[in-house]
Structures are given as C-alpha cells and as structure tokens.
Scaffold this active site. Structure first.
Site, PDB file in Angstrom:
ATOM      1  N   ARG A   1      -1.631  -6.403  -8.530  1.00 12.15           N
ATOM      2  CA  ARG A   1      -0.536  -7.318  -8.212  1.00 12.15           C
ATOM      3  C   ARG A   1      -0.407  -8.358  -9.307  1.00 12.15           C
ATOM      4  O   ARG A   1      -1.227  -8.405 -10.226  1.00 12.15           O
ATOM      5  CB  ARG A   1      -0.804  -8.007  -6.869  1.00 12.15           C
ATOM      6  CG  ARG A   1      -0.428  -7.142  -5.706  1.00 12.15           C
ATOM      7  CD  ARG A   1      -1.045  -7.656  -4.440  1.00 12.15           C
ATOM      8  NE  ARG A   1      -2.488  -7.483  -4.506  1.00 12.15           N
ATOM      9  CZ  ARG A   1      -3.283  -7.484  -3.438  1.00 12.15           C
ATOM     10  NH1 ARG A   1      -2.773  -7.670  -2.249  1.00 12.15           N
ATOM     11  NH2 ARG A   1      -4.572  -7.309  -3.569  1.00 12.15           N
ATOM     12  N   HIS A  46       0.840  -1.211   0.000  1.00 13.90           N
ATOM     13  CA  HIS A  46       0.000   0.000   0.000  1.00 13.90           C
ATOM     14  C   HIS A  46       0.878   1.265   0.000  1.00 13.90           C
ATOM     15  O   HIS A  46       0.604   2.218  -0.724  1.00 13.90           O
ATOM     16  CB  HIS A  46      -0.898   0.041   1.250  1.00 13.90           C
ATOM     17  CG  HIS A  46      -1.936  -1.037   1.321  1.00 13.90           C
ATOM     18  ND1 HIS A  46      -2.050  -1.906   2.380  1.00 13.90           N
ATOM     19  CD2 HIS A  46      -2.942  -1.383   0.470  1.00 13.90           C
ATOM     20  CE1 HIS A  46      -3.066  -2.732   2.186  1.00 13.90           C
ATOM     21  NE2 HIS A  46      -3.627  -2.446   1.028  1.00 13.90           N
ATOM     22  N   SER A  60      -2.736  -7.967   2.595  1.00 12.24           N
ATOM     23  CA  SER A  60      -3.070  -7.863   4.023  1.00 12.24           C
ATOM     24  C   SER A  60      -3.437  -9.231   4.574  1.00 12.24           C
ATOM     25  O   SER A  60      -3.087  -9.572   5.697  1.00 12.24           O
ATOM     26  CB  SER A  60      -4.247  -6.906   4.227  1.00 12.24           C
ATOM     27  OG  SER A  60      -3.907  -5.603   3.809  1.00 12.24           O
ATOM     28  N   LYS A 104     -16.983  -7.719   5.557  1.00 11.59           N
ATOM     29  CA  LYS A 104     -15.647  -8.310   5.683  1.00 11.59           C
ATOM     30  C   LYS A 104     -15.256  -8.348   7.154  1.00 11.59           C
ATOM     31  O   LYS A 104     -15.181  -7.311   7.800  1.00 11.59           O
ATOM     32  CB  LYS A 104     -14.614  -7.462   4.930  1.00 11.59           C
ATOM     33  CG  LYS A 104     -14.634  -7.670   3.443  1.00 11.59           C
ATOM     34  CD  LYS A 104     -13.355  -7.113   2.815  1.00 11.59           C
ATOM     35  CE  LYS A 104     -13.364  -7.291   1.308  1.00 11.59           C
ATOM     36  NZ  LYS A 104     -12.152  -6.788   0.678  1.00 11.59           N
TER      37      LYS A 104
HETATM   38  P1  ADP Z   1      -9.769  -4.097  -0.789  1.00 10.07           P
HETATM   39  O1  ADP Z   1     -10.491  -4.941   0.224  1.00 10.07           O
HETATM   40  O2  ADP Z   1     -10.560  -2.903  -1.235  1.00 10.07           O
HETATM   41  O3  ADP Z   1      -9.179  -4.870  -1.941  1.00 10.07           O
HETATM   42  P2  ADP Z   1      -7.038  -3.805   0.179  1.00 10.07           P
HETATM   43  O4  ADP Z   1      -6.565  -3.032   1.376  1.00 10.07           O
HETATM   44  O5  ADP Z   1      -6.794  -5.281   0.185  1.00 10.07           O
HETATM   45  O6  ADP Z   1      -8.565  -3.445   0.044  1.00 10.07           O
HETATM   46  O7  ADP Z   1      -6.374  -3.214  -1.139  1.00 10.07           O
HETATM   47  C1  ADP Z   1      -6.578  -1.870  -1.519  1.00 10.07           C
HETATM   48  C2  ADP Z   1      -5.954  -1.660  -2.887  1.00 10.07           C
HETATM   49  O8  ADP Z   1      -4.534  -1.783  -2.791  1.00 10.07           O
HETATM   50  C3  ADP Z   1      -6.396  -2.687  -3.939  1.00 10.07           C
HETATM   51  O9  ADP Z   1      -6.486  -2.035  -5.190  1.00 10.07           O
HETATM   52  C4  ADP Z   1      -5.269  -3.679  -3.958  1.00 10.07           C
HETATM   53  O10 ADP Z   1      -5.166  -4.318  -5.222  1.00 10.07           O
HETATM   54  C5  ADP Z   1      -4.078  -2.755  -3.699  1.00 10.07           C
HETATM   55  N1  ADP Z   1      -2.962  -3.479  -3.114  1.00 10.07           N
HETATM   56  C6  ADP Z   1      -2.912  -4.127  -1.942  1.00 10.07           C
HETATM   57  N2  ADP Z   1      -1.716  -4.701  -1.746  1.00 10.07           N
HETATM   58  C7  ADP Z   1      -0.970  -4.410  -2.848  1.00 10.07           C
HETATM   59  C8  ADP Z   1       0.354  -4.738  -3.291  1.00 10.07           C
HETATM   60  N3  ADP Z   1       1.158  -5.509  -2.550  1.00 10.07           N
HETATM   61  N4  ADP Z   1       0.763  -4.277  -4.486  1.00 10.07           N
HETATM   62  C9  ADP Z   1      -0.079  -3.527  -5.254  1.00 10.07           C
HETATM   63  N5  ADP Z   1      -1.327  -3.182  -4.902  1.00 10.07           N
HETATM   64  C10 ADP Z   1      -1.778  -3.624  -3.722  1.00 10.07           C
END
Ligand code: ADP
Length: 168
Positions: free
Chosen positions: A94, A18, A132, A42
């Site tokens: 990703r 992030h 996460s 969630k």
């Molecule tokens: P959500 O539940 O909305 O997917 P996340 O916190 O898991 O929330 O992710 C928020 C955004 O950040 C998403 O677009 C996700 O693809 C991106 N993201 C999370 N981790 C990474 C990473 N390691 N590399 C690139 N983008 C990421």
C-alpha cells in the site's frame, strides 16, 4: 502445471484491497492459494474458521474457475509454500506504509528458502489506504464500511456491530 502462488495473511476481515490483489495476482499466476495464517499473537476479531468462510463467500463468486483455493496454515510461511508446491509468496504493498515490514519479512523468507520468491503487487488505487484494522475500527464505532469490503463481510460486520445513526 502453471505457476502457483500462496497469498498469506490475517484477512481479519477480508477487504476489497485483498480482493483486488487476488484479481491482479491471477493476471500473473495460474493459481493462487489464499491462506489464513493462524497467529495466536494477534488478537483477531474473527476466528480462523470464520475468515476462511468469509474468503470463500467473497472470492468464489468473483473467481469461479478453480484458480483460487482458500486454506489456512500455522507455522512458517515458507514451509507452507513448499508443502503446497508454490513458487511464490504474493503480498500487497500500500501507499508507503507496508514497505519496511514487507521488506524485512521477504528478506527473512529468502534466507530460509531461497527458491521461493516474494512477489509484491499493488491493489487498485482505490484501496491504497484500506486495511483490515481501520475497517474493523470504523465498523466497531458504528460506521458503514459496505463500500470497502465484500458483501458477505459487510453483512457479518453489521451483525456484530449494528450501524448507528450519525449526527449532523
Ligand atoms: P498480515 O497480518 O499478514 O499483514 P493482512 O490481511 O493485513 O495480513 O494483509 C495480507 C496482505 O495483503 C499483506 O501483504 C498486505 O500488505 C496486503 N494488503 C492488505 N490490504 C491491502 C490493500 N488495501 N492494498 C494492497 N495490499 C493490501
């Protein structure tokens, strides 16, 4: 006024993936509003308040010049983006796994609000496989994840799940 993007997500907890995305986003947008989505469907490890606090602690030091805002929202992302005057919704991609889901969501958001654009960036390749959920899972089993998350998050995870000595 320059271009503003919202970067919505669960951030449960924030990872270095992030952080990397925010850093790259700031090369494109003048301001980024990182917004924790309150999604009762969630099951979250950290409360929305805790996630907002962790984002503040993790991002404020790295990006101190007022180009970052941390917020929270409920309801449709496009409605929130419009309220904040954002031109774009920033999301991360990703290695392979995100495309299908992100594509469907971007299509729906475009259907709802054609003037707000979804913009996808990749994090640094070091974080291609970091999420996460895998961080949470490993930490809950006693793994040291301190090289995958910002220091304030590592501290909180250590206090929730004291590290266990590993065999071998
Ligand atoms: P959500 O539940 O909305 O997917 P996340 O916190 O898991 O929330 O992710 C928020 C955004 O950040 C998403 O677009 C996700 O693809 C991106 N993201 C999370 N981790 C990474 C990473 N390691 N590399 C690139 N983008 C990421």
């Amino acid at each position: 006024m320059g271009a503003v993007a919202i970067y919505p997500g669960s951030f449960d907890p924030p990872t270095l993936g992030h952080v990397s995305l925010v850093e790259r986003g700031l090369a494109v947008f003048d301001r980024i509003i990182v917004a924790v989505a309150k999604n009762p469907l969630k099951g979250a490890l950290f409360s929305v308040d805790e996630r907002v606090e962790l984002l503040r602690e993790s991002l404020a030091e790295r990006f101190p010049d007022g180009r970052i805002e941390i917020d929270r929202f409920e309801g449709l992302t496009v409605d929130y983006a419009r309220r904040k005057g954002a031109a774009a919704i920033l999301r991360g991609l990703r290695a392979t796994s995100d495309f299908e889901f992100e594509f469907r969501m971007a299509m729906m958001n475009r259907h709802l609000e054609k003037d707000i654009h979804s913009v996808f960036l990749m994090a640094d390749h070091r974080w291609f496989f970091i999420s996460s959920s895998t961080v949470k899972e490993a930490a809950s089993l006693g793994a040291d994840v301190s090289d995958l998350v910002p220091e304030p998050v590592a501290r909180r995870l250590r206090s929730k799940y004291p590290p266990e000595p590993r065999e071998g």
